[in-house]
Design an enzyme around this catalytic site. Structure first.
Site, PDB file in Angstrom:
ATOM      1  CB  CYS A 163      -0.907  -0.003   1.229  1.00  0.00           C
ATOM      2  SG  CYS A 163      -1.867   1.524   1.395  1.00  0.00           S
ATOM      3  CB  CYS A 176      -2.230   4.652   4.200  1.00  0.00           C
ATOM      4  SG  CYS A 176      -3.613   3.911   3.340  1.00  0.00           S
ATOM      5  CB  SER A 177      -0.321   0.853   6.523  1.00  0.00           C
ATOM      6  OG  SER A 177      -1.271   1.509   7.348  1.00  0.00           O
ATOM      7  CB  CYS A 178      -4.721  -0.792   2.540  1.00  0.00           C
ATOM      8  SG  CYS A 178      -5.429   0.861   2.464  1.00  0.00           S
TER       9      CYS A 178
END
Lengths: 200, 100, 102
Positions: free
Chosen positions: A99, A102-104
Site C-alpha cells: 500500500c 498508507c498501510s492497507c
C-alpha cells in the site's frame, strides 16, 4: 526499528482518552475489548484459508470470488470489515501486495501489519523495484515468472493465494497451514518445505 | 520519470510509490507487533469509526496533513494519534484545551 | 450508477493534480496519473473517499482493478511485470489512439 512513542505522545493519548471518556464516547472496557478482538486476528487464519483452498477446489473458488465469505467459513466475523480480495499465483505469475499511500492490509485474516509493511522503504520500493525487494527476502521466483505488484489503494484488502509447493502431496490441512507464512500471504516469500521434509 | 514533487506535480508526502530517496535503503524486517501505545491508539480509532465519529478516510486525510518535518519525526501510531485527536477537535467532539 | 468501462477496455488515468487546488485526499497514486492501463475487473461501487475524508456526503462511485505495465511507469524494470491498482471511475478516461500516438 519501530521506535517507542515519545513521552509527549503518551501524555497526549492520556488526555485524549480522558476527553473522550468524559463525554461517554469511550470506556476503558471498550478499549480493552477492542484490543483483545484485534489481537485475536493472526496470519494463521489466512494460512488456513490457503491450505483449505489447496485441498478443496470448491473452497478455492469461493476464496477467489468472495474472500469475505471464505473468511466467514473460518469463523472470522467480517461484519464491518473491508471486502477481501484474493489473488492467485500461478505458474508464470507472482503477486506482491503493498500500500503505497498508507498501510492497507487484510487485518481480519492476517492481524496487525508488521512494521516493515508500513515502512517508507517498503512502500516506496515494492512498487518500483519489486524484484530487488524479493531478493532481500531471499525469494527466488522460477525463471520466466512475471511479477504483478498490487498497490492497495482503495476499499479492498488483498491477500495472495500462493502456489502449493511440490512435495506436499498427501499433507493434512494442519501440515499445509504450518508452511504458509504471513510473508507468503503478502507475496514477499513463497511457502517453503521444512528442511527435514525437503530432504526426504 | 521524475518522482520528485514539483509545482506541476505536487506529490503528497504520503504518496510514496517509487520515491527515489528510499532506493538504497533496505527494508528493515521488524516483525514485532505494535506496542501497548500503538494497540491502544488502534483500538480507539476503531471505536471512533464504529460509533460513526470518523471514517478511516478522515484518519488518512489527517495523517496526510501533518507538516512534513513532523510527519517523518513521528512513529506510525503517533501519526495516527495526531490525526484522530486533531479530527475530533476539528469536528467539535472534544475541545482543544483538554489536549494541552 | 453502473460501471462505464468493461474489463479489457484500455483507459488512461487522468493527469490531474487536485493537490494544486487546495486540501484534498486522493487515492490515485501520483505515479499512475496520465498512464494507460487496461480494466481488469469491476470491483463494485464505494463512497468516494475524496468526500469521506472531509466528512462530506459521499456519492458511490464505480471502482476498478486496473492493470498497468510496469516498465513504462518507471522507465526501468522487467518486461512483463505489471501493476494492479484500484482506481475510481472519475479518475479514468478512455484511451484514444490519437493521444496514444502523441
Amino acid at each position: 526499528m519501530s521506535a517507542p512513542a515519545r513521552p509527549e505522545s503518551l501524555a497526549l493519548l492520556d488526555k485524549f482518552v480522558a476527553a473522550l471518556a468524559a463525554r461517554g464516547l469511550v470506556t476503558e472496557q471498550e478499549i480493552a475489548e477492542r484490543q483483545a478482538s484485534t489481537d485475536r486476528a493472526s496470519p494463521e487464519i489466512g494460512a488456513r484459508m490457503v491450505a483449505r483452498a489447496w485441498l478443496d477446489d470448491s473452497y478455492r473458488r469461493l476464496l477467489l470470488t468472495n474472500g469475505a465469505a471464505a473468511a466467514e467459513r473460518m469463523g472470522v466475523s467480517m461484519a464491518g470489515a473491508p471486502p477481501l480480495g484474493v489473488l492467485e499465483n500461478r505458474p508464470g505469475l507472482h503477486h506482491l501486495v503493498v500500500c503505497t499511500l498508507c498501510s492497507c492490509y487484510p487485518r481480519a485474516v492476517l492481524g496487525y501489519p508488521p512494521h516493515w509493511y508500513k515502512s517508507f522503504e517498503y512502500r516506496a520500493r515494492a512498487v518500483r523495484e519489486p524484484r530487488a525487494v524479493l531478493a532481500e527476502w531471499g525469494t527466488a521466483l522460477p525463471p520466466g515468472t512475471q511479477v504483478r505488484v498490487v498497490d492497495s489503494t482503495a476499499d479492498y484488502r488483498w491477500m495472495v493465494l500462493p502456489m502449493r509447493p511440490a512435495g506436499t502431496e498427501g499433507w493434512s490441512e494442519d501440515q499445509l497451514t504450518a508452511i504458509v507464512t504471513r510473508d507468503a500471504l503478502v507475496g514477499v516469500a513463497l511457502p517453503q518445505l521444512p528442511v527435514a521434509a525437503a530432504a526426504e | 520519470m521524475s518522482d520528485a514533487p514539483t509545482d506541476a506535480r505536487p506529490i503528497g508526502i504520503h504518496d510514496l510509490g517509487g520515491a527515489s530517496r528510499y532506493r538504497c535503503s533496505p527494508v528493515e524486517r521488524d516483525e514485532a507487533p505494535p506496542d501497548e501505545f500503538g494497540k491502544r491508539v488502534d483500538a480507539i480509532r476503531q471505536i471512533l469509526a464504529q460509533k460513526g465519529l470518523m471514517t478511516v478516510d478522515e484518519l488518512r486525510r489527517g495523517i496526510e496533513s501533518i507538516p512534513e518535518a513532523e510527519y517523518f519525526a513521528l512513529t506510525y501510531y503517533e501519526r495516527w494519534l495526531t490525526s484522530i485527536s486533531t479530527i475530533m477537535v476539528e469536528k467539535g467532539v472534544i475541545p482543544a484545551e483538554e489536549l494541552r | 450508477m453502473s460501471a462505464a468501462f468493461a474489463p479489457g477496455t484500455r483507459i488512461r488515468v487522468k493527469d490531474d493534480w487536485p493537490e494544486r487546488r487546495g486540501p484534498c485526499h486522493i487515492r490515485t497514486p501520483h505515479y499512475l496519473r496520465g498512464r494507460e492501463g487496461v480494466i481488469q475487473a469491476v470491483l463494485g461501487e464505494f463512497p468516494n473517499p475524496e468526500d469521506l475524508a472531509f466528512a462530506r456526503p459521499a456519492p458511490r462511485r464505480p471502482l476498478y482493478h486496473v492493470l498497468f505495465e510496469q516498465p513504462p511507469v518507471w522507465a526501468e524494470g522487467e518486461s512483463g511485470d505489471s501493476l494492479l491498482v484500484e482506481i475510481f471511475e472519475h479518475w479514468l478516461e478512455p484511451a484514444t489512439p490519437s493521444q496514444e500516438a502523441a
